[in-house]
Design a protein around this motif. Sequence first.
Motif: not given
Length: 166
Positions: A10-12, A80, A83, A103, A122
Amino acid sequence: MLDPLASQISYLNRVKAQSEVLIPVLNRLRKELGTDRANELVYGALRDWSRKTFAEVGSKKEGSGFEKWSAMDEELAALTGNDIEYETLREDSDALDLNVTNCKFAQFFKEHGEPELGAILTCEVDHHMTAVSQQEVHLDIDKTIMKGDKLCDFRYKFFRTDTSDA
């Protein structure tokens, strides 16, 4: 150069991993060089890296500028997942208006006292992706959760040269 959109992570989680290294380095540089100079150097380097990375990713996409942006936007949305929570206010061939209402990126960076670093890693990505569109997508953001607002107001305007999908 690695494609930040071609990942199973995941990007997070990718951003959290980057931050595990960046925050201690940034803190050390702040002690050595002073906060302003350290922020200037690190933030500038990260912005340059992000612009270059997303430009390279976009250059490998097929189609018009809008189609390149759209493909990248879909890939980022998949990474994302939950998230980011948002409501769509408008979606048509001329515009896309979104309000991000929750967010997890902003929560993470606020907890670590680094909202400006979070914005670079981000929030600014959306601008770097619109740059790939060759002027076919324009983005305005006046409010962000990362900077303390209650929502992020993403306002996209489309100026497509290829109208086959319109």
